[in-house]
Design an enzyme around this catalytic site. Structure first.
Site, PDB file in Angstrom:
ATOM      1  N   TYR A 320      47.582  52.245  44.234  1.00 61.73           N
ATOM      2  CA  TYR A 320      46.685  53.246  43.661  1.00 61.73           C
ATOM      3  C   TYR A 320      45.299  52.648  43.463  1.00 61.73           C
ATOM      4  CZ  TYR A 320      44.844  56.521  40.129  1.00 61.73           C
ATOM      5  OH  TYR A 320      44.071  57.410  39.431  1.00 61.73           O
ATOM      6  N   CYS A 321      44.258  53.339  43.971  1.00 60.31           N
ATOM      7  CA  CYS A 321      42.867  52.934  43.783  1.00 60.31           C
ATOM      8  C   CYS A 321      42.655  51.515  44.322  1.00 60.31           C
ATOM      9  CB  CYS A 321      42.492  53.064  42.315  1.00 60.31           C
ATOM     10  SG  CYS A 321      40.730  52.873  41.969  1.00 60.31           S
ATOM     11  N   LEU A 322      42.146  50.588  43.500  1.00 61.17           N
ATOM     12  CA  LEU A 322      41.954  49.215  43.974  1.00 61.17           C
ATOM     13  C   LEU A 322      43.269  48.578  44.386  1.00 61.17           C
ATOM     14  CD1 LEU A 322      39.433  47.741  41.355  1.00 61.17           C
ATOM     15  CD2 LEU A 322      38.950  48.831  43.523  1.00 61.17           C
TER      16      LEU A 322
END
Length: 587
Positions: A320-322
């Site tokens: 998720y995300c980074l």
């Protein structure tokens, strides 16, 4: 012929405080910039002045644009006057969809309507004044527009008690007690800002009791993360386990909020053996952690542990995300090195190409990155408030000013929710890792440019051959969905792209039964031709409901069958503590 990807052997990396100039006078310069950065929230004034100068010089050489803007000023003024005199049927200017400052019914009455329309007309004029101009850098144009928006937001009539009908109505109804309550809130927030002391967690939102309460055990721990294995809830489980790699900028429990909207609990209930990484909250002693640390000692250490606990099975990895960005780097490296322990890769609102990374790019150029590096050089990390301010200013009208009016003028308490409690539970970013991330990925876009090396050799996303499931969110201002979609340009494998409603957090935390949610999904076969995002959007109709169900079905289809749940931990990875572990409580 096999392509040689060997990069020149890099010199041993120097600690952050030894990079750049070694002259003692340089340290004085860096300390001066660090002190300035602490007072500007990490924003470089040099980048701001350069952008304003670029815009002003190009505007001074554009008499046609000046005449156009003068004409627009007159037109906007006439529209506002016509609306004020009742000769206009509908309001000529409307706020942006995410701008909730003018929703009160009083804004449709005079004189408040006139003040509102005047403000929106001025906003409209400046939007056109900072629009594309021949010869002007697009980055500078966008940056000037952003800065003008910040200045306009300060003088919005919604911020002033005399020009805001909602404040006046509330004050009359409460006989002024709202102002007293607002003063108390202001004093509390001022003290909290000075001391950086976190407020008490509201009742009903306790970590480990109400949030992050899915049962499980920590089965591995190093200085960087804890690995949590969750207790199965079904008699049979899918053979392949699932590894969740969250972003390290926030605590992992965005994916394990309440039992009703926990993605982790949902996966467990669907018969998956789930593992999740819980990152540490780094301090000054961990300033030298690198991106490679997060790949090797983070993702790969977790893969090694899971491969021992659930032997002879491949792993569904989701980032998720980074966390998705570092997972894509790890997956490409594994593919290059012929490591086949992954069954699939899921990327949730995660970017791999940063050339269209949205409004966060407004904060990044060489001057800005150097400014942040000097700030982190002095501190050893990028602190929580400095990151929070950057994200909040992107939607300042809603996240800063609307909240301030409610809290300080209307005297209303912030209503707690699982997302707001999590959002306030931020973490720090190690200095060296964040510098590498900003330069290597955001500023230089090395991953998709074929210049990102791992262990001295370049990696390529095109090497990933396992199925991909990629999720973008429609109103994401951190990882815009068209930027997330660009992974289709850099991979040839079987790929499913899903676009869900809402934003960066709300779109991912979108459990079954959540009202007013929809998603679109489409499949690309391996080696299929590229389809641009606008065409893709037009060709895929929305489906009402949660994308979680689609993803769970996809994971199940990519699995090899069901069997008995594995034991909790293994001989080399014994249970160390109950979930959610200890790192989640680090401040």
């Amino acid at each position: 012929m096999k392509q040689d990807r060997t990069a020149p052997t890099p010199a041993p990396a120097e600690p952050l405080d030894q990079q750049l100039d070694h002259h003692p006078y340089a340290d004085l310069d860096r300390m001066a910039r660090a002190l300035l950065a602490q007072n500007t929230g990490g924003v470089s004034p040099f980048s701001i002045s350069q952008a304003i100068g670029d815009w002003a010089l190009h505007m001074s050489r554009a008499p046609g644009r000046q005449m156009e803007l003068a004409e627009r000023a007159v037109t906007n003024t006439l529209k506002v006057l016509a609306d004020a005199t009742g000769t206009s049927d509908t309001p000529p200017f409307k706020p942006m969809p995410y701008d909730h400052r003018f929703t009160h019914a009083g804004w449709d009455q005079m004189p408040y309507r006139f003040w509102k329309q005047s403000f929106l007309a001025t906003q409209d004029w400046w939007n056109h004044a900072t629009d594309e101009l021949r010869g002007l850098s697009q980055a500078d144009s966008d940056r000037v527009r952003f800065m003008v928006r910040q200045m306009l937001d300060i003088v919005s009539p919604s911020n002033m008690p005399i020009t805001n009908p909602e404040i006046i109505e509330r004050t009359l109804d409460c006989h002024g007690h709202n102002i007293l309550e607002g003063a108390r809130h202001l004093a509390e927030d001022f003290v909290q800002t000075l001391t950086q002391h976190r407020p008490e967690t509201p009742e009903g939102f306790r970590i480990g009791q109400d949030l992050a309460c899915t049962p499980g055990q920590v089965v591995y721990r190093n200085e960087l993360f804890e690995l949590i294995q969750y207790t199965p809830t079904t008699p049979q489980v899918h053979a392949e386990p699932v590894l969740i790699v969250p972003a390290w900028i926030m605590k992992y429990y965005i994916l394990d909020l309440t039992p009703q909207n926990s993605m982790i609990r949902y996966l467990v209930d669907q018969g998956f053996t789930v593992f999740a990484i819980s990152w540490c909250n780094p301090g000054q002693a961990q300033a030298e952690l690198t991106l490679e640390s997060y790949r090797k000692d983070g993702v790969m250490a977790a893969v090694e542990a899971i491969s021992t606990i659930v032997p002879d099975q491949k792993i569904h990895a989701a980032g998720y995300c980074l966390g998705g960005t570092i997972l894509s780097i790890a997956a490409a490296t594994m593919a290059r090195d012929e490591d086949d322990r992954l069954a699939s890769v899921t990327l949730l609102a995660a970017q791999t190409d940063f050339s269209e990374a949205g409004e966060l790019l407004l904060f990044l150029d060489e001057s800005q990155v150097a400014f942040l590096e000097d700030l982190m050089w002095a501190q050893g990390y990028l602190d929580r408030p400095q990151m929070t301010r950057a994200f909040a200013t992107i939607r300042a009208e809603d996240l800063i000013y609307t909240r301030a009016v409610k809290r300080y003028w209307l005297g209303k308490e912030d209503l707690p929710s699982d997302l707001t409690v999590w959002n306030n539970d931020t973490t720090r970013m190690p200095a060296r890792m964040h510098s590498e991330y900003l330069r290597g990925l955001f500023l230089e876009n090395r991953l998709t440019a074929g210049r990102f090396a791992v262990e001295g050799r370049v990696i390529a996303l095109k090497d990933i051959s396992v199925p991909l499931y990629v999720v973008g969110t429609e109103s994401d201002h951190i990882a815009p969905w068209k930027s997330v979609y660009k992974i289709r340009l850099f991979t040839d494998c079987d790929l499913t792209f899903t676009l869900t409603s809402s934003g960066h957090n709300g779109g991912i935390v979108s459990e079954p039964g959540h009202p007013h949610r929809h998603y679109r999904t489409g499949h690309r076969a391996a080696e299929a031709r590229y389809v641009d995002p606008d065409t893709w959007l037009a060709e895929h109709a929305p489906t009402e409901g949660s994308w979680w169900t689609n993803w769970a079905d996809w994971l199940a289809a990519k699995s090899s069958g069901q069997g008995q749940p594995p034991a909790m931990g293994a001989a080399d990875y014994p249970p160390l503590a109950p979930a959610p572990g200890t790192y989640i409580y680090q401040e």
